[in-house]
Each structure stands twice: as structure tokens, then as C-alpha cells.
Design an enzyme around this catalytic site. Structure first.
Site, PDB file in Angstrom:
ATOM      1  NE  ARG A 232      -4.084  -1.592   0.270  1.00 42.53           N
ATOM      2  CZ  ARG A 232      -4.379  -2.385  -0.660  1.00 42.53           C
ATOM      3  NH1 ARG A 232      -3.227  -2.722  -1.572  1.00 42.53           N
ATOM      4  NH2 ARG A 232      -5.449  -3.343  -0.778  1.00 42.53           N
ATOM      5  CD  GLU A 261      -2.757   3.443  -5.556  1.00 39.36           C
ATOM      6  OE1 GLU A 261      -3.724   2.769  -5.891  1.00 39.36           O
ATOM      7  OE2 GLU A 261      -1.816   2.667  -5.065  1.00 39.36           O
ATOM      8  CG  HIS A 279      -3.002  -0.625  -7.057  1.00 37.01           C
ATOM      9  ND1 HIS A 279      -3.398   0.133  -5.802  1.00 37.01           N
ATOM     10  CD2 HIS A 279      -3.025  -1.954  -6.928  1.00 37.01           C
ATOM     11  CE1 HIS A 279      -3.710  -0.776  -4.810  1.00 37.01           C
ATOM     12  NE2 HIS A 279      -3.253  -2.067  -5.581  1.00 37.01           N
TER      13      HIS A 279
END
Length: 313
Positions: A232, A261, A279
């Protein structure tokens, strides 16, 4: 029979949405809108909630669904779900671990290889026509190096297995030492970073790990060390990482995740010693289908047997 009413927070994979619509009466909630008035009027109608690691399920949403009986989330991270509140109300929370371990571990090694051997940067070198002007600079060997893993959980263990194919020595840091692990335990993260050539972040997100990889850890990793993050974005102090990359205090970084993000600090874009991915660690057709299947199976198991197949621990 009447289909159970399911509230879906945010968009999910089209094939998952199609499967949900076949089995349940689904309403999609736009997470970018203020839904409080609508939920006050209609929230009582829903017995199930589907979401994802991205959108989660905050306390206010859970409390707006007085008849909620089950939550099924698409993803392995659950820090965005108020699991404590769900437990207080006796609501099981299903999620989708294990099925994505291989692809996330593959991505970790893809980033590791890319940033150490500078494959993406070398690709840009060729496309710019710079090869016509001279040879590309030497890069860093991977095989036989030391790999440190922050978070020796499901994914961390698969990453460690991948490392054996590169003849790498592996050590790890967790909150506590794992009994029976074949790999050496480092009691502190700084100690692990100081030892490692490559530090892979594979820990959970959430408040307990926020900015755990800070300037001190990066300095311990040193000017010949590389950071890889497939966990993360919150686990790494992004400002400290940018500074360390700019100043050459670490050799490079491979990042699949970021603090906010999809906003990525533009300062990263000018750096050739960092590889940036949007991601996508688990984003293969096979893995995302397996995750979608488990979301459905968690709901099917709950409505059929009273428990989700894979519950958040």
C-alpha cells in the site's frame, strides 16, 4: 423466491457485476456522491454489501444499512473497511486473499528486475535514439543478492519462494518472528534495510503501518539499495522516498502503489531510477476472475450456510 438485495459500492469487474446481477437484486452506489439522504430512505432494504479494497466500507455506510448481514469485498486489503464496526454488529466480512498471491509476487520481481537492470529506462534510451550515440550504462546484478521482505504473510512467502530461483538470501521483518520459517528474522526494519540489497514491502496497510518506511529506513537501505512496494502506498513516506531518490541516497525504487491513487507526484516522472506502475500487481485476467469468483462464493456461502467462505481474520 425474492433475490436478496445487495448494495454495490463503486464499479466492479463487468463479469463480476453480471454474475451479481444474476443472483441478487443489486443497486450500484456512486462513491463520489453524497448518498446520505438516499441511504436514509433506502438503506434498510439491503442485506448485503459488495465493495472493493479501493472503496471499502466506512462506519457511516455500515450504520446506514440497519439490516446488513454480510459484506463481500473484492481485494486482499481491508484497511478501508471498518471491520471493527462490522464485528460489533455481527456482520461477517469476506475478502479475496491467496488467489492473487502469485501475480502480486510476480509483479514484485518484475519491478525488482526492472529497476535494478533498468529495463524501462533502457527502453526509453533506445526509443530516443541514444544508442546511436553510445553504450547504455552498466546496471546492477540481481542473482545472489540479499532480499529483505517487510511482511512475511501470504504474499511475502511467495516472494521468498521466487527469490530462491535467483539464488538470493532472504530475511524478513514482521511484528513478531514466525515459528518454523526457513528465513532469518530481523527484529527491526532498519536492521533489515541495512542488511538488504533489495527491500520489498509486502505488509498490510492501515494506521499501524503508515509511513513505516521512513527516511531513516531509506538511509539504512543506502545508496546501493533498492525499494520495491507492492503493498500500500501509505506504508512508505512518499516525500522521504522522493528526496532519497533525487539525492541518490538509495539506488532506485519500483512502485505499484501510491499514497493518493491515482494521483502520483509528478516529481517521480523526471526520475530514471524509479519504475511506476498503476496498481496492477494482481491485474491479470486469470487472477481477477478468481477474485471475482471468490466475491460471489463468499455471498453464496453466507446465504446458503450462514458464513462466508473466506473471512477477514
Amino acid at each position: 423466491m425474492t433475490k436478496p438485495r445487495i448494495l454495490q459500492k463503486g464499479r466492479l469487474l463487468p463479469q463480476l457485476e453480471s454474475a451479481l446481477a444474476q443472483a441478487y437484486d443489486v443497486h450500484v452506489l456512486d462513491p463520489d456522491k453524497d448518498n446520505s439522504a438516499w441511504l436514509a430512505e433506502h438503506g434498510h432494504a439491503f442485506v448485503g454489501l459488495t465493495s472493493s479494497a479501493r472503496y471499502g466500507a466506512e462506519r457511516a455506510l455500515i450504520d446506514a444499512l440497519p439490516n446488513l448481514r454480510v459484506i463481500s469485498s473484492f481485494g486482499v486489503g481491508y484497511e478501508t473497511i471498518d471491520v471493527a464496526r462490522a464485528r460489533e454488529r455481527g456482520i461477517p466480512v469476506g475478502y479475496t486473499p491467496d488467489v492473487l498471491n502469485d501475480c502480486v509476487a510476480d509483479t514484485a520481481f518484475g519491478l525488482l528486475m526492472d529497476v535494478a537492470r533498468r529495463f524501462s529506462a533502457a527502453d526509453r534510451f533506445v526509443r530516443r535514439g541514444d544508442w546511436l550515440k553510445g553504450q547504455y550504462p552498466l546496471t546492477t546484478r540481481i542473482s545472489g543478492k540479499k532480499l529483505g521482505i517487510l511482511g512475511m504473510g501470504r504474499i511475502g512467502r511467495v516472494i521468498a519462494r521466487r527469490a530462491s530461483g535467483f539464488d538470493m538470501e532472504v530475511r524478513y521483518h514482521n511484528r513478531r518472528e514466525l515459528q518454523g520459517s526457513p528465513h532469518a528474522y530481523e527484529a527491526t526494519l532498519k536492521g533489515l534495510a541495512r542488511w538488504a540489497d533489495f527491500l520489498v514491502v509486502a505488509s498490510a496497510g492501515g494506521p499501524e503501518t503508515r509511513k513505516l518506511v521512513d527516511a531513516g529506513v531509506l538511509d539504512a537501505l543506502g545508496p546501493e539499495g533498492f525499494l520495491i512496494n507492492i503493498s500500500r502506498g501509505s506504508v512508505v513516506d512518499e516525500a522521504a522516498l522522493l528526496e532519497a531518490l533525487r539525492e541518490g541516497r538509495i539506488a532506485g525504487a519500483g512502485l505499484d502503489v501510491f499514497e493518493k491513487e491515482p494521483q502520483v507526484p509528478e516529481a517521480f516522472f523526471a526520475l530514471d531510477n524509479v519504475v511506476l506502475l498503476p496498481h496492477v500487481a494482481s491485474a491479470t485476467r486469470e487472477t481477477r476472475q478468481a477474485m471475482a469468483d471468490l466475491v460471489i462464493e463468499n455471498l453464496r456461502s453466507f446465504f446458503g450456510e450462514g458464513r462466508v467462505k473466506v473471512a477477514v481474520p
